[in-house]
Structure formats: C-alpha cells, structure tokens
Design an enzyme around this catalytic site. Structure first.
Site, PDB file in Angstrom:
ATOM      1  N   ASP A  61      -1.288   1.470  -3.943  1.00 48.76           N
ATOM      2  CA  ASP A  61      -2.260   0.477  -4.433  1.00 48.76           C
ATOM      3  C   ASP A  61      -3.613   1.099  -4.785  1.00 48.76           C
ATOM      4  O   ASP A  61      -4.566   0.373  -5.092  1.00 48.76           O
ATOM      5  CB  ASP A  61      -2.438  -0.651  -3.414  1.00 48.76           C
ATOM      6  CG  ASP A  61      -3.034  -0.179  -2.107  1.00 48.76           C
ATOM      7  OD1 ASP A  61      -2.756   0.957  -1.702  1.00 48.76           O
ATOM      8  OD2 ASP A  61      -3.785  -0.952  -1.483  1.00 48.76           O
ATOM      9  N   ASP A  89      -5.965   2.797  -3.070  1.00 49.77           N
ATOM     10  CA  ASP A  89      -7.168   2.878  -2.230  1.00 49.77           C
ATOM     11  C   ASP A  89      -7.241   4.170  -1.427  1.00 49.77           C
ATOM     12  O   ASP A  89      -8.303   4.526  -0.928  1.00 49.77           O
ATOM     13  CB  ASP A  89      -7.339   1.636  -1.343  1.00 49.77           C
ATOM     14  CG  ASP A  89      -6.132   1.314  -0.502  1.00 49.77           C
ATOM     15  OD1 ASP A  89      -5.114   2.041  -0.588  1.00 49.77           O
ATOM     16  OD2 ASP A  89      -6.185   0.326   0.241  1.00 49.77           O
ATOM     17  N   ARG A  90      -6.131   4.903  -1.304  1.00 50.91           N
ATOM     18  CA  ARG A  90      -6.174   6.168  -0.555  1.00 50.91           C
ATOM     19  C   ARG A  90      -6.284   7.361  -1.496  1.00 50.91           C
ATOM     20  O   ARG A  90      -5.845   7.280  -2.647  1.00 50.91           O
ATOM     21  CB  ARG A  90      -4.894   6.362   0.250  1.00 50.91           C
ATOM     22  CG  ARG A  90      -4.707   5.349   1.313  1.00 50.91           C
ATOM     23  CD  ARG A  90      -3.479   5.697   2.135  1.00 50.91           C
ATOM     24  NE  ARG A  90      -3.366   4.722   3.209  1.00 50.91           N
ATOM     25  CZ  ARG A  90      -2.766   4.948   4.355  1.00 50.91           C
ATOM     26  NH1 ARG A  90      -2.202   6.109   4.593  1.00 50.91           N
ATOM     27  NH2 ARG A  90      -2.716   4.006   5.275  1.00 50.91           N
ATOM     28  N   LYS A 111     -11.558   0.690   0.303  1.00 49.67           N
ATOM     29  CA  LYS A 111     -11.586   2.113   0.043  1.00 49.67           C
ATOM     30  C   LYS A 111     -11.092   2.335  -1.380  1.00 49.67           C
ATOM     31  O   LYS A 111     -10.421   1.474  -1.940  1.00 49.67           O
ATOM     32  CB  LYS A 111     -10.763   2.884   1.070  1.00 49.67           C
ATOM     33  CG  LYS A 111      -9.316   2.437   1.247  1.00 49.67           C
ATOM     34  CD  LYS A 111      -8.713   3.170   2.448  1.00 49.67           C
ATOM     35  CE  LYS A 111      -7.228   2.862   2.632  1.00 49.67           C
ATOM     36  NZ  LYS A 111      -7.002   1.673   3.477  1.00 49.67           N
ATOM     37  N   ASP A 138      -2.439   6.538  -3.274  1.00 49.71           N
ATOM     38  CA  ASP A 138      -1.282   5.797  -2.756  1.00 49.71           C
ATOM     39  C   ASP A 138      -0.880   4.666  -3.698  1.00 49.71           C
ATOM     40  O   ASP A 138      -1.460   4.497  -4.780  1.00 49.71           O
ATOM     41  CB  ASP A 138      -1.550   5.281  -1.331  1.00 49.71           C
ATOM     42  CG  ASP A 138      -2.535   4.141  -1.276  1.00 49.71           C
ATOM     43  OD1 ASP A 138      -3.371   4.027  -2.195  1.00 49.71           O
ATOM     44  OD2 ASP A 138      -2.484   3.349  -0.317  1.00 49.71           O
ATOM     45  N   SER A 153       0.798  -1.230   0.000  1.00 47.42           N
ATOM     46  CA  SER A 153       0.000   0.000   0.000  1.00 47.42           C
ATOM     47  C   SER A 153       0.826   1.272   0.000  1.00 47.42           C
ATOM     48  O   SER A 153       1.546   1.536  -0.951  1.00 47.42           O
ATOM     49  CB  SER A 153      -0.950  -0.047   1.186  1.00 47.42           C
ATOM     50  OG  SER A 153      -1.903   0.953   1.048  1.00 47.42           O
ATOM     51  N   HIS A 154       0.725   2.032   1.093  1.00 47.82           N
ATOM     52  CA  HIS A 154       1.398   3.329   1.141  1.00 47.82           C
ATOM     53  C   HIS A 154       2.860   3.199   1.583  1.00 47.82           C
ATOM     54  O   HIS A 154       3.554   4.200   1.678  1.00 47.82           O
ATOM     55  CB  HIS A 154       0.654   4.243   2.115  1.00 47.82           C
ATOM     56  CG  HIS A 154       0.550   3.649   3.485  1.00 47.82           C
ATOM     57  ND1 HIS A 154      -0.309   2.622   3.785  1.00 47.82           N
ATOM     58  CD2 HIS A 154       1.240   3.909   4.619  1.00 47.82           C
ATOM     59  CE1 HIS A 154      -0.165   2.294   5.045  1.00 47.82           C
ATOM     60  NE2 HIS A 154       0.769   3.050   5.582  1.00 47.82           N
TER      61      HIS A 154
HETATM   62  C1  VG1 Z   1      -3.128   2.508   8.463  1.00 48.28           C
HETATM   63  C2  VG1 Z   1      -4.278   3.460   8.681  1.00 48.28           C
HETATM   64  C3  VG1 Z   1      -5.595   2.735   8.554  1.00 48.28           C
HETATM   65  C4  VG1 Z   1      -5.660   2.045   7.194  1.00 48.28           C
HETATM   66  C5  VG1 Z   1      -4.459   1.140   7.018  1.00 48.28           C
HETATM   67  C6  VG1 Z   1      -4.395   0.499   5.652  1.00 48.28           C
HETATM   68  O1  VG1 Z   1      -3.136   1.518   9.454  1.00 48.28           O
HETATM   69  O2  VG1 Z   1      -4.166   4.082   9.941  1.00 48.28           O
HETATM   70  O3  VG1 Z   1      -6.646   3.648   8.726  1.00 48.28           O
HETATM   71  O4  VG1 Z   1      -6.834   1.285   7.086  1.00 48.28           O
HETATM   72  O5  VG1 Z   1      -3.263   1.892   7.191  1.00 48.28           O
HETATM   73  O6  VG1 Z   1      -4.335   1.461   4.635  1.00 48.28           O
HETATM   74  P1  VG1 Z   1      -2.159   1.566  10.721  1.00 48.28           P
HETATM   75  O7  VG1 Z   1      -2.435   0.305  11.474  1.00 48.28           O
HETATM   76  O8  VG1 Z   1      -0.775   1.702  10.173  1.00 48.28           O
HETATM   77  O9  VG1 Z   1      -2.543   2.797  11.448  1.00 48.28           O
HETATM   78  V1  VG1 Z   1      -3.564   1.048   3.193  1.00 48.28           V
HETATM   79  O10 VG1 Z   1      -3.879   2.211   2.084  1.00 48.28           O
HETATM   80  O11 VG1 Z   1      -2.000   0.949   3.731  1.00 48.28           O
HETATM   81  O12 VG1 Z   1      -3.975  -0.463   2.862  1.00 48.28           O
HETATM   82 CO    CO Z   2      -3.429   1.616   0.196  1.00 46.63          CO
END
Ligand code: VG1
Ligand code: CO
Length: 559
Positions: A289, A291-292, A388, A287, A115-116
């Site tokens: 992948d 979704d953000r 998302k 981001d 992801s990010h």
């Molecule tokens: C973070 C965010 C959370 C989100 C998750 C996955 O998790 O706070 O709100 O759902 O990333 O997003 P954490 O446990 O690091 O706070 V993504 O776009 O990385 O799949």
């Molecule tokens: Co993501």
C-alpha cells in the site's frame, strides 16, 4: 432514481481492528454480509457527521479491492453520504488517501489494504478507516466500530446503483430524496503535485540525470507489484528523468505476483541482489500500500529504518517543506532503536516514544509538536500527511544525497561518527500457534515484573547484562491523555541495551512473535549487527524461552 434497501444481518465475531485496520483472509471477507457489516459499522461510528459528508475511498489494488469499492459506493449512498472521491479503478496508496483527505477536507476515508501482507484469493484483505486529519482512526474510534459490529442488525444499501470506477470524472445519482456524487480521480495526480511542493524536484532530477560535476546517480526503485507502481513511474520516470530500467515491478497486481509485498531483506531479496550485483548507487522498495520503505546504498549497503529516521532528522534542512514549516519535535515507536533521540538531544527538540502503529503519531502532529517520525518496521514519514509514506522517504533520502554529495554509506558513517550507533535487529517468528505464544507472553510478563527481576544478571559468552527496568509498556497521549496499555514487554539493561517482545497485531491467522534487540555503541560503530547483538539475542531467547513455546529454532525473517 435508485432506492435504498435495508438488509437484515447478524454480527460476526472478531471484527476487531488490529494495529492498522481489520485484516483477514479474503475468504473471510467473502462471507455473506461480512464486509457490509463492517462498512456499515464504520459509518455508524461516524453517525453525527455522515449525512452530507465527503469520503475518500481507495486501496492497494489487491484482490477484492474493486468489489469492495463497489459495495462502499452502494452503502455510503444509502447512508446519506453526499460525495465520494474514489481513485481510478480503486487505486490509491495509503499516503495518497491521507493526502486527499487533507487537501479536500473530507470527513475521512476508507482504505482497502492489508498492507505488507500477501494478496490474492487465498491471502489477505483489509479495511481501515481514516479520520478528517488524514490519519488512521484512534483506538477509541476503532473500539467503537468494533462494538457496533458485535450488535449490528441491519445495513443500508442501494443495490442497483451502477458506478463505473474506471472512468475519471464526476457521476451523479439521485438516491431517494438526495443527490449522491462519485468523483473518480486520477490515482496519482494530487499526490505528485504535493511531492513537487515538498521537495526540490529539479535538484533531485539533476542528481539522477547527472551534471557536469557529477555522474548520474543510478537508482533502482522496486514497487513490489504493489500500489506504488503508477506513482513511481510518474515521479521517477516522467518527473525526475530516470529510465524504465531504473524502476521495477511497477504494474500493480492483485496478488503481488505471488510475492510478499514487504520491503525487507528477506522479501525484497531480489532487489538487494540486483543492487549488489549491478552498478546502482541507491535502491528503494515499498510495500503493497506504499507506506513502507526500504533504503539501500551501493553494494546493497542496508540502512536500518531506525538509522534512516535519525539521518533524516539530522538533515531536514535540505527539504524545502521544512524550510517553510520549521522542524518541531521527533517521535518513534517504542521498539524502534533510539538513534533519533540523539539527534533530538543535539538540536534541543522534543522527542516522543509512542506505541507501535502510526495512529499514535497523529495527535502530536495535529498539535504542532511533531514533524518527523518513524518505526523500525520500515515506516518513515512527516507531518505532510498522517500516514507513513514510502515514496516520500525515498525522495527525502535523495534530497539529502543531492545536498551532501555523499554516498548512502558515507552518510551513515558520518552519522555514526558523530552520534555513535544504535545496533538493532528484529526477529520475526511468523504464523506460530496462538495459544503457546499467548502463554509465553503471560509467563514472561509475570517473570519480568516479579520483584527481584530488576537487578538480576544475565550472561552469554563474556557479556553480562544487569536488568535496570522491565515492564509492559504503556503510553499516555500527551494531547488527549488517552492511555494505551500493554503495548509490549521490555527489558532495559544498565548499559542501555534493550530487549522488546510483542505479538503482531496485523497478521490474519495464528500469532507472529516480534523480538526486537538494540544496543548502543559510542565508538565501536563499524561492526556487524548480528555479531554485535548475538549475546543479547541469546539472553532474550533464554529469558523468554521462545524456542520452547514456539517450537521454532530460527526466525522467519531477520531484519
Ligand atoms: C506492524 C509493524 C508496525 C506497523 C504496522 C502497520 O504491526 O510492527 O510498526 O505500524 O505493521 O504497517 P504489527 O502489529 O504486526 O507489529 V503497514 O505498512 O502493514 O500498515
Ligand atoms: Co503498509
């Protein structure tokens, strides 16, 4: 005909999926059988349905995606899966995987992304399993996968099966006594078709291109070298008539060009600068992948994700999808500011507060009680899929703007004038040492749950806050009654202001502390969030002793 080989293996420690899948350094996944073990455990956790099933496979284009797609093809073939739908070259955004699972009614899907988190050989990789509703597997499934990884002794593979993942079309294989099919699909087509059903594309097109009544609405869309590039080009350039100058970083790179593919004010600073200095009405970034999303307006006016959710909730009637389906309830994650709650109250809709992570929204959507939800972490989405969806959020905003004729900033000002404003900020302290952070959380929990903490006063400058409630958040899913405990420490004050602290569950090394602060103002809505929230931030730093435990004077990222 290809043969199945059973390979003996040993368990690895630590294959426990976090907030969103298993995320580790690429080099961890490169260890012998590490990736194979985890994939076999995913299949074993689905033992009942796996033989004869169809699965979707794709990822965000980061380093290792293609190699792992190849492993998944060989391992699923050996475990009796009948068919895979694979994005061309392994490319599928996370919301596109969700879309495909739902459209073709598959058993589920495997998403290859961190992801990010940054990518490339020295950074992160990730694997996530999504279920037949298109959403991330719930806790009981990820726990089962984890249990299986701790005991795994063998996995099955068809080592000499060769599948070309760059060629769109169907490839069939005979694996011992069964047929195995891999269909390589266009990465964007089904998703784009779906967006055209959900939104009024001609209307957004005339916004972007301009009309006799209105000059062109100049957008700048930034894919941050992540997976959304091909989707952005197809949607914004081919379908909506934007020019190549309206899109940037649309070629997916396996290391995201060395950048952190996280759309926030720190990591997307150059988009912010480009919008600030250029003649743009709107900026959006996604981001790795897809979704953000981050939304900014003219002059780089920043829309907090919590506000974005509330504004969309108040304007869903402008989106054709909701005209058809109607609007059921709303939801947000616990740390997300409560702006959307006020919209729910006004419209008499149900409102849910769930733990951090998109997996907690799925049951409510499947039960028909939730239409729109979001997280403060730049996540916004609806029940059109079960992830998302960054591009969806940008299109939703453009729909609102096309309908209202207002600028992004004017939309927000009007919203605050009607509902008041939830000021919000998040401080991230990334990659701290784990032990002291765990100790900080332990001590803080002890202190805030101690009798006498409720009712205590905390001051900074001329502000004094009195504690009304303090706990470690736990949640019972209203649909299946499953319980998620210890989801973050929260301190709620008598005036409704909140401090929330939790440790990230998506990092691949060390600990990341997240401090969330919010406070509501009914009329004083035009302030600067950092100034307005300063006293509360100071109180949070005092109570948590964050500086002492982390050794950090300042956060890595402020949102
Ligand atoms: C973070 C965010 C959370 C989100 C998750 C996955 O998790 O706070 O709100 O759902 O990333 O997003 P954490 O446990 O690091 O706070 V993504 O776009 O990385 O799949
Ligand atoms: Co993501």
């Amino acid at each position: 005909m290809s043969g199945v080989v059973t390979v003996n293996t040993n368990p690895y420690e630590g294959q426990k999926p976090g907030t969103s899948g298993l995320r580790k350094k690429v080099k961890v996944f490169l260890q012998e059988n590490y990736t194979e073990n985890f994939i076999q455990s995913i299949l074993d956790a689905n033992k009942e349905g796996i033989v004869g099933s169809t699965l979707v496979v794709g990822g965000d284009g980061r380093y290792l995606v293609k190699e792992v797609v190849d492993k998944i093809i060989k391992i699923t073939a050996a475990n009796g899966v009948a068919k895979l739908l694979v994005g061309q070259n392994g490319i599928l955004s996370t919301p596109a995987v969700s879309c495909l699972i739902r459209k073709y009614k598959t058993l589920g899907g495997i998403v290859l992304t961190a992801s990010h988190n940054p990518g490339g050989i020295n950074n992160d990789f990730g694997i996530k399993f999504n279920c037949s509703n298109g959403g991330p597997a719930p806790d009981h499934t990820t726990n089962e996968i984890y249990e299986l990884t701790t005991k795994i002794e063998k996995y099955n593979i068809v080592p000499d099966l060769k599948c070309a993942i760059d060629k769109i079309g169907v490839q069939s294989f005979t694996v011992e006594d069964h047929q195995f099919t891999v269909e390589i699909v266009d990465s964007v087509q089904d998703y784009v078709d779906y967006m055209k059903e959900i939104f009024d594309f001609p209307k957004i097109r005339s916004l972007i291109q301009g009309s006799e009544q209105r000059k062109p609405f100049n957008v700048l869309i930034d894919s941050m070298s992540g997976v959304t590039g091909p989707y952005v080009k197809r949607i914004f350039v081919d379908e909506l008539g934007a020019s190549e100058n309206n899109v940037r970083r649309t070629v997916p790179l396996d290391d995201f060009g060395g950048a952190h593919p996280d759309p926030n004010l720190t990591y997307a600073a150059d988009l912010v600068a480009a919008v600030k200095n250029g003649d743009y009405d709107f900026g959006a970034a996604f981001d790795g992948d897809g979704d953000r999303n981050m939304i900014i307006g003219r002059g780089a006016f920043f829309v907090t994700p919590s506000d974005s959710l509330a504004v969309l909730a108040n304007n869903l009637q402008h989106i054709p999808y909701f005209q058809k389906t109607g609007v059921q309830g709303y939801a947000r994650s616990m740390p997300t500011a409560a702006a959307v709650d006020r919209v729910a109250e006004k419209s008499g809709k149900e409102m849910f507060e769930v733990p951090t992570g998109w997996k907690y929204f799925g049951n409510l959507m499947d039960a028909g009680r939730l239409s729109l939800c979001g997280e403060e972490s730049f996540g916004t989405g609806s029940d059109h899929v079960r992830e998302k969806d960054g591009l969806w959020a940008a299109l939703a905003w453009l729909s609102v703007i096309a309908a209202s004729g207002q600028s992004v900033e004017d939309v927000l000002r009007a919203h605050w004038a009607e509902f008041g404003r939830n000021y919000f900020t998040r401080y991230d302290y990334e990659e701290c040492a784990s032990d002291p952070c765990n100790e900080m959380m332990r001590v803080l929990e002890e202190n805030i749950t101690h009798p006498g903490f409720v009712g205590s006063s905390h001051s900074s400058g001329d502000k004094t806050y009195v504690v009304k409630l303090a706990d470690n958040f736990s949640y019972m899913d209203p649909i299946d009654r499953s319980v998620a405990m210890r989801q973050g420490l929260r301190i709620i004050f008598e005036d409704g202001s909140r401090i929330v602290l939790r440790l990230s569950g998506t990092g691949s090394s060390g600990a990341t502390v997240r401090l969330y602060i919010d406070s509501y103002e009914a009329t004083n809505v035009m302030g600067d969030a950092q100034v307005m929230l300063r006293p509360l931030i100071d109180v949070a730093l005092q109570i948590s002793q964050l500086k002492k435990y982390t050794g950090r004077d300042a956060p890595t990222v402020i949102t």
